[in-house]
Scaffold this active site. Sequence first.
Site, short mmCIF file in Angstrom:
data_model
loop_
_atom_site.label_atom_id
_atom_site.label_comp_id
_atom_site.label_asym_id
_atom_site.label_seq_id
_atom_site.Cartn_x
_atom_site.Cartn_y
_atom_site.Cartn_z
N TYR A 154 0.82 -1.21 0.00
CA TYR A 154 0.00 0.00 0.00
C TYR A 154 0.86 1.27 0.00
CZ TYR A 154 -3.02 -3.73 1.63
OH TYR A 154 -3.67 -4.93 1.75
N TYR A 206 -13.25 -6.80 4.94
CA TYR A 206 -11.96 -6.96 4.25
C TYR A 206 -11.60 -8.44 4.29
CZ TYR A 206 -7.03 -7.02 3.14
OH TYR A 206 -5.83 -7.32 2.55
N ASP A 248 -14.16 -16.11 8.08
CA ASP A 248 -12.78 -15.70 7.80
C ASP A 248 -12.09 -15.38 9.12
OD1 ASP A 248 -10.44 -14.40 7.17
OD2 ASP A 248 -11.33 -12.95 5.80
N LYS A 271 -2.31 -16.23 8.73
CA LYS A 271 -1.55 -15.33 9.59
C LYS A 271 -0.80 -16.07 10.71
CE LYS A 271 -3.84 -10.86 8.85
NZ LYS A 271 -2.75 -10.17 8.18
#
Length: 429
Positions: A18, A145, A246, A275
């Site tokens: 980003y 997200y 998620d 993660k």
Amino acid sequence: MLIKKDSDFDRIHIWHPYSSIKQPLPCYQVVKAEGCKLKLNNGKMLIDGMSSWLAAIHGYNNPRINLAIKKQIKKMSHIMFGGITHPSAILLCRKLVDITPLPLECIFLCDSGSVSVEVSIKMALQYWLGRNENRKKFLALQYSYHGDTFAAMSVCDPNNSMHKLWKGYLTKHYFAKAPKCGFYERWMIKDFNNFYYLIKTHHKKLAAVIVEPIVQGAGGMRIYNPRYLKLVREYCNLYGVLLIIDEIATGFGRTGKFFAFEYADIEPDILCIGKALTGGTMTLAATITTREIANTISNSSANCFMHGPTFMGNPIACAAAIENLNILQDNYWINQVKNIEKQFFKYLLPLKNLQQVADIRILGAIGVIETYKAINIATMQKFFVEQGVWIRPFGKLIYLVPPYIIKQNELKKLIESVILAIEYPLNFI
């Protein structure tokens, strides 16, 4: 052109997340990471408040995980997963079956969280193909997200997320208004009205509902009431729609439960994890589903599940994940996370009285400070480094998600640095 300094080469040639290649945000070179400390190339030590984006839950250079990796690499570093299997993948999948709800027993190992979501979407679509039903739409939440790859982006909020740039390129899905009732607030049934309307109206088109359980991450670090999630499960059951959970950011104890969906006492049809799966040492994720869904996928025209990453089931990553789960099953994380939460309530909650602070949100080892003004990322990042801490804010949010092993004085230093940063006007736009 010869570029001698690493920092200059990095700035000119290397794209970071980003960030602009033309006007990049400043980068700080880490040469070593140990415990909860990051050592910069100038010798400065930073206390890590980010767990490398929620992944390094046991800190860095964990000796048990390191040893597991060393043992595995002596045997083999990688082997294709097509037509071949290996002990580390089998043992990891045994453990994943053990720690997830009983119906979840079919595991697809993949490379990253975004790929895990891609796989879950393909699973849902291929499931309905196997049932000869034309269901191609998904229902997600406002501010959601789910990753940066294309199918994952399509179930991220198209108007209020970092992926609004891609609106018009992505498949259009349905988005329910985000829950407003906070985790500790009194539940209001009207919070669920919009979701109810959308699933009732469109359920025959829906392949699945996909949600982040309890905590919406990169869409704003919003922490919502478990009753909302419980009703999502109930209405998915009522209307015959699959539920994808998620847990990539929330899984493995971050919220105070091993999985955040446990707060709602529900079970998903498809579960995405990543993660912290390897304790932040290797990239690895998994998508886990039920036997019924897996069998139905096999009944579709393809006769198999159509996905297969090159590094699927990487032995080193599997070995790291096994030892990470062994550490978690020692259950030290429970008190570690409780102690972090206590300090957040003690030292972060009073910040709500500051003029610059719009809201404080806390759950488990997650502490969020929302400000009224947008943050000057480069300035605040530099300010934090000068304070000897590593905190990565975004938008109007400063959030702390430290490793579980963080010491009380280290966590206090992180919080004190946040207070100073909020009081420094140049840190805001």
